[in-house]
Design an enzyme around this catalytic site. Structure first.
Site, mmCIF file in Angstrom:
data_model
loop_
_atom_site.group_PDB
_atom_site.id
_atom_site.type_symbol
_atom_site.label_atom_id
_atom_site.label_comp_id
_atom_site.label_asym_id
_atom_site.label_seq_id
_atom_site.Cartn_x
_atom_site.Cartn_y
_atom_site.Cartn_z
ATOM 1 N N ARG A 51 47.119 74.996 91.516
ATOM 2 C CA ARG A 51 47.028 73.877 92.485
ATOM 3 C C ARG A 51 45.877 73.529 92.177
ATOM 4 O O ARG A 51 45.234 72.428 91.492
ATOM 5 C CB ARG A 51 47.385 74.152 93.280
ATOM 6 C CG ARG A 51 48.593 73.673 94.067
ATOM 7 C CD ARG A 51 49.022 74.141 95.174
ATOM 8 N NE ARG A 51 48.797 75.812 95.448
ATOM 9 C CZ ARG A 51 49.827 76.367 94.665
ATOM 10 N NH1 ARG A 51 51.091 75.245 94.845
ATOM 11 N NH2 ARG A 51 50.537 77.087 94.505
ATOM 12 N N THR A 52 44.612 74.572 92.229
ATOM 13 C CA THR A 52 43.498 74.378 91.901
ATOM 14 C C THR A 52 42.561 73.898 90.147
ATOM 15 O O THR A 52 42.164 72.485 90.471
ATOM 16 C CB THR A 52 42.281 75.158 92.937
ATOM 17 O OG1 THR A 52 42.910 76.490 93.721
ATOM 18 C CG2 THR A 52 40.969 75.671 92.589
ATOM 19 N N LYS A 80 35.865 89.949 74.747
ATOM 20 C CA LYS A 80 34.809 90.734 74.168
ATOM 21 C C LYS A 80 33.659 91.082 74.946
ATOM 22 O O LYS A 80 32.471 91.829 74.226
ATOM 23 C CB LYS A 80 34.687 89.862 72.721
ATOM 24 C CG LYS A 80 35.105 88.492 72.373
ATOM 25 C CD LYS A 80 35.296 87.954 71.382
ATOM 26 C CE LYS A 80 36.551 87.047 70.358
ATOM 27 N NZ LYS A 80 35.523 86.425 69.937
ATOM 28 N N ARG A 101 36.924 79.842 88.484
ATOM 29 C CA ARG A 101 36.853 80.913 89.358
ATOM 30 C C ARG A 101 37.622 81.805 88.763
ATOM 31 O O ARG A 101 37.351 82.160 87.358
ATOM 32 C CB ARG A 101 38.785 80.295 89.574
ATOM 33 C CG ARG A 101 39.263 81.254 90.262
ATOM 34 C CD ARG A 101 40.547 80.942 90.670
ATOM 35 N NE ARG A 101 41.244 80.427 92.314
ATOM 36 C CZ ARG A 101 42.072 79.375 92.461
ATOM 37 N NH1 ARG A 101 43.157 80.058 91.727
ATOM 38 N NH2 ARG A 101 42.107 79.173 93.568
ATOM 39 N N HIS A 129 36.244 79.851 98.838
ATOM 40 C CA HIS A 129 36.888 78.752 98.303
ATOM 41 C C HIS A 129 36.977 77.951 98.510
ATOM 42 O O HIS A 129 37.869 76.273 99.562
ATOM 43 C CB HIS A 129 38.910 79.154 98.471
ATOM 44 C CG HIS A 129 39.476 78.269 97.329
ATOM 45 N ND1 HIS A 129 38.834 77.869 96.190
ATOM 46 C CD2 HIS A 129 40.845 78.412 96.890
ATOM 47 C CE1 HIS A 129 40.167 76.938 95.910
ATOM 48 N NE2 HIS A 129 40.913 77.932 95.657
HETATM 49 C C1 NCD Z 1 44.670 80.255 96.723
HETATM 50 C C2 NCD Z 1 43.525 80.890 96.704
HETATM 51 O O1 NCD Z 1 43.626 81.448 95.227
HETATM 52 O O2 NCD Z 1 42.976 81.537 96.776
HETATM 53 N N1 NCD Z 1 44.930 78.861 96.655
HETATM 54 C C3 NCD Z 1 44.928 77.946 96.512
HETATM 55 O O3 NCD Z 1 43.601 78.275 95.445
HETATM 56 N N2 NCD Z 1 45.564 77.192 96.671
HETATM 57 C C4 NCD Z 1 45.045 81.180 97.856
HETATM 58 C C5 NCD Z 1 45.826 82.062 97.808
HETATM 59 O O4 NCD Z 1 46.026 81.854 96.391
HETATM 60 O O5 NCD Z 1 46.647 82.409 98.510
#
Ligand code: NCD
Length: 309
Positions: A51-52, A80, A101, A129
């Site tokens: 999703r993100t 690397k 991320r 997040h």
């Molecule tokens: C979350 C995350 O990555 O922290 N997911 C997300 O971004 N929607 C929650 C999760 O992974 O459980």
């Protein structure tokens, strides 16, 4: 340079403005089709995501911009031995804004110190997040119509769940909010979050190991997945993974206007039979993620441009 590393980098007023922009985008998407023409977003994902990453990319495409990036560390030069600082210095030459991320807490903060373009933290380890929280706030705004005076239950892996930490930070700024923290002993909210954003601010809270006992008090139930990838051993994960499962029976104990949120992905913690309950907001929540990220990209790019002039 304006970055988004943690949710408190944005004031309450700025969040209100972004929600208004997201609402306008939803109502009139055609007005934004060219808003980021000739601009490029890089998505650097050193950790998996559906999703993100896709909502960031969909957001930039919806604004008429371009996207590039990688979706796993193994397809980048990190394998690397390249440092985050070097990767960022290079990508800043190809993109106008970067969403990143990383499994290490603090990596996006380090990146922002080496970047010539805005950095957005798309999740750093078990830390924070903030763009999920923007998504959560837009959801709460739409489904509850307010932030003040809500009793927010957070359930599951409150220790490693970074979405939980950022949501507590964000909600701690609204008057009359109460927290109900529902987790097993081993997965309680870490003290860096509890002390700073709940205790020091004198916010009423309660801790429970039982979802059934407290569900009736809640306006929002925020369910989370047990974060397998952050456990030190598999046995602990297997013991704790099914500690809470939201079922239709438990939903009968909840208020008729309580909403159920979940950042997704869901594993076992919400029965699929709950999906048809009108109070189940999690798929609507995922959709809101695109629009608030559009508002965020617009804001950060505009501020970067103003800095240059
Ligand atoms: C979350 C995350 O990555 O922290 N997911 C997300 O971004 N929607 C929650 C999760 O992974 O459980």
């Amino acid at each position: 340079m304006r970055n988004l590393i943690k949710i408190l980098d944005l004031s309450v007023e700025e969040i209100d403005e972004m929600i208004a922009v997201a609402d306008d985008i939803m109502a009139h998407p055609e007005n934004y089709y060219e808003a980021c023409k000739n601009k490029t977003l890089a998505t650097l994902f050193f950790e998996p995501s559906t999703r993100t990453r896709l909502s960031f990319e969909a957001a930039m495409l919806g604004l008429g911009g371009n996207v590039l990036g990688f979706s796993e560390a193994s397809s980048s030069s990190a394998t690397k031995g390249e440092s985050v600082a070097d990767t960022i210095a290079v990508v800043g030459g190809y993109a106008d804004i970067i969403a990143m991320r990383h499994p290490k807490e603090g990596a996006p903060m380090v990146a922002s110190m080496h970047s010539s373009v805005p950095i957005i933290n798309a999740g750093d380890g078990g830390h924070f997040h903030p763009t999920q929280t923007l998504t959560d706030l837009l959801t709460i705004h739409h489904e509850k119509g307010r932030f003040d005076g809500l009793t927010v239950g957070l359930c599951g892996d409150l220790k490693f769940g970074r979405t939980v930490h950022s949501l507590i930070e964000a909600m701690s700024r609204y008057p009359g909010v109460k927290f109900v923290l529902i987790s097993p002993e081993e997965l309680k909210v870490p003290s860096f979050v509890k002390q700073t954003y709940i205790k020091d601010k004198g916010i009423p809270y309660k801790q429970s190991t039982s979802l059934e006992e407290v569900i009736g008090e809640l306006d929002i139930l925020y369910m989370t997945r047990v974060q397998r990838e952050r456990f030190f051993n598999e046995e602990d994960y297997l013991r704790l993974r099914d500690c809470y499962i939201l079922t239709q029976e438990k939903m009968q104990l909840a208020k008729p206007d309580m909403i159920v949120m979940h950042p997704l992905p869901r594993v076992n913690e919400i029965s699929t039979l709950v999906d048809d309950d009108p109070r189940a907001s999690y798929f609507r929540q995922a959709r809101y993620g695109k629009f608030i990220r559009m508002a965020l990209i617009l804001k950060l790019l505009k501020e970067a441009e103003n800095n240059e002039n």
